[in-house]
Design an enzyme around this catalytic site. Sequence first.
Site, PDB file in Angstrom:
ATOM      1  N   GLU A 124      -5.397  12.633  73.664  1.00 22.46           N
ATOM      2  CA  GLU A 124      -5.109  13.692  72.632  1.00 22.46           C
ATOM      3  C   GLU A 124      -6.310  13.940  72.250  1.00 22.46           C
ATOM      4  O   GLU A 124      -6.599  15.570  72.240  1.00 22.46           O
ATOM      5  CB  GLU A 124      -4.418  12.628  72.002  1.00 22.46           C
ATOM      6  CG  GLU A 124      -3.122  12.608  72.686  1.00 22.46           C
ATOM      7  CD  GLU A 124      -2.544  13.939  72.040  1.00 22.46           C
ATOM      8  OE1 GLU A 124      -2.338  14.975  71.724  1.00 22.46           O
ATOM      9  OE2 GLU A 124      -0.866  13.374  72.446  1.00 22.46           O
ATOM     10  N   ASP A 172      -5.479  15.516  80.768  1.00 26.12           N
ATOM     11  CA  ASP A 172      -5.169  14.511  81.505  1.00 26.12           C
ATOM     12  C   ASP A 172      -5.677  14.097  82.440  1.00 26.12           C
ATOM     13  O   ASP A 172      -6.175  13.120  82.901  1.00 26.12           O
ATOM     14  CB  ASP A 172      -3.471  14.913  82.709  1.00 26.12           C
ATOM     15  CG  ASP A 172      -2.375  14.617  82.065  1.00 26.12           C
ATOM     16  OD1 ASP A 172      -2.391  13.928  80.823  1.00 26.12           O
ATOM     17  OD2 ASP A 172      -1.265  15.374  82.748  1.00 26.12           O
TER      18      ASP A 172
END
Length: 421
Positions: A279, A360
């Site tokens: 996040e 990611d």
Amino acid sequence: MQNIVQILFYVIIGILVLDFVFERYLSVLNIRYSKNTLPAVLQDIYPPEKYARQQEYFRTNTRFGMLTSTVSFVVTILMYSLGGFGWLDHILSNYIDNEIWLSIVFFGLIFFVSDFLLIPFQWYDTFVIEQKFGFNKATPKIFVLDKLKSYLITVVLGGGLLYLIIWIYTLTPQYFWLIAFGVIMAFSLFMSMFYSEIIVPLFNKQTPLHEGELRDEIEKFANKAGFKLNNIYVIDGSKRSTKANAYFTGFGAKKRIVLYDTLIEKMSAEEIVAVLSHEIGHYKHKHTLINFLLNIPYMLLLFFFFGYVLQSDVFAQALGGTAASFHLNALAFSILYSPVSFVLDIGMNVLSRKFEYQADGYTAKLGYGKQLIMALKKLSADSLSNLTPHPLYVFFYYSHPTLYQRILNIDKTKLEPESKE
């Protein structure tokens, strides 16, 4: 003129039918593709008996979703084909003289009748399907209260915003599209900053994450990543479902990270940190800001064409009306613009999947790639996710890459453990 009206009517019906058929086609493809053998890196997620249960859950949900959308489609087609919207406009016009309130009552009736028709399906989904597969924790009381609160928000926020938009149109039809665009963008910005403080508390409790190992690990990571983070909250998601989640919201001083209590129960501190790192990766890459900026030309285009459509009688007549009205023209526009919106949404989904890869990759480069993979696998297993969606279904509808694609991407970019120093 009559020929144009007929052409518009048939175009509207054609768009609705094509959209319905295309969605059914992709859903069938997706069901068939789900039977494919799992890639090796995903075979440790489900033991055989749980994988069979996942397949049952996926097919049950997909078929029920197809049933629900079919009912909605049939009702919608009947309303358009039989001139139901024009009829409703005529009836309301006999009782309401004010153009603003006429449009608000028109949209309000459509919204509430549509929602009431779907309540049995929503009830079945929650208390039969989700209950059968062990996800549902909501009670009938929570279901009813959630509905009432949603209605309240729709009336207050939705009704208030709609009133303002229509009022702007009555004041200045020429510049309506530009002023309305500014209002919507300002409202979107406001909600993105204050949603967690205004709307979420109506449905869930949010409490600051208490002192302890998890908070220490999160703050340690935030400092390492150079990310100032004071607002870490836990939300009581377990009151409705066993499924886990986490999200990042807000800008600047209003940014906060929200963890579902179910996530904390099911994951280790390092796995939760990996999820938060993802996040934060979005924030570091300015994905929220980029999405907001990209939304500006999209909304400008939408309101520009909307402003033009509102002034034409033929759009209202295509729905059975007699002359241009805000609500009938808006309804016609929403269908006619949907192919443009569909194409733009595909582009946004492609970009969104790229952003997910970047977030990611950010996590992997900080040395949490392995933990993120474990967390993603747990989240997928916990929610009985479909691990083999059809590539076409992914292309058109997925805002995230598949789990398999994400694992391959993380494995390519993650650093060796010693790089975590």
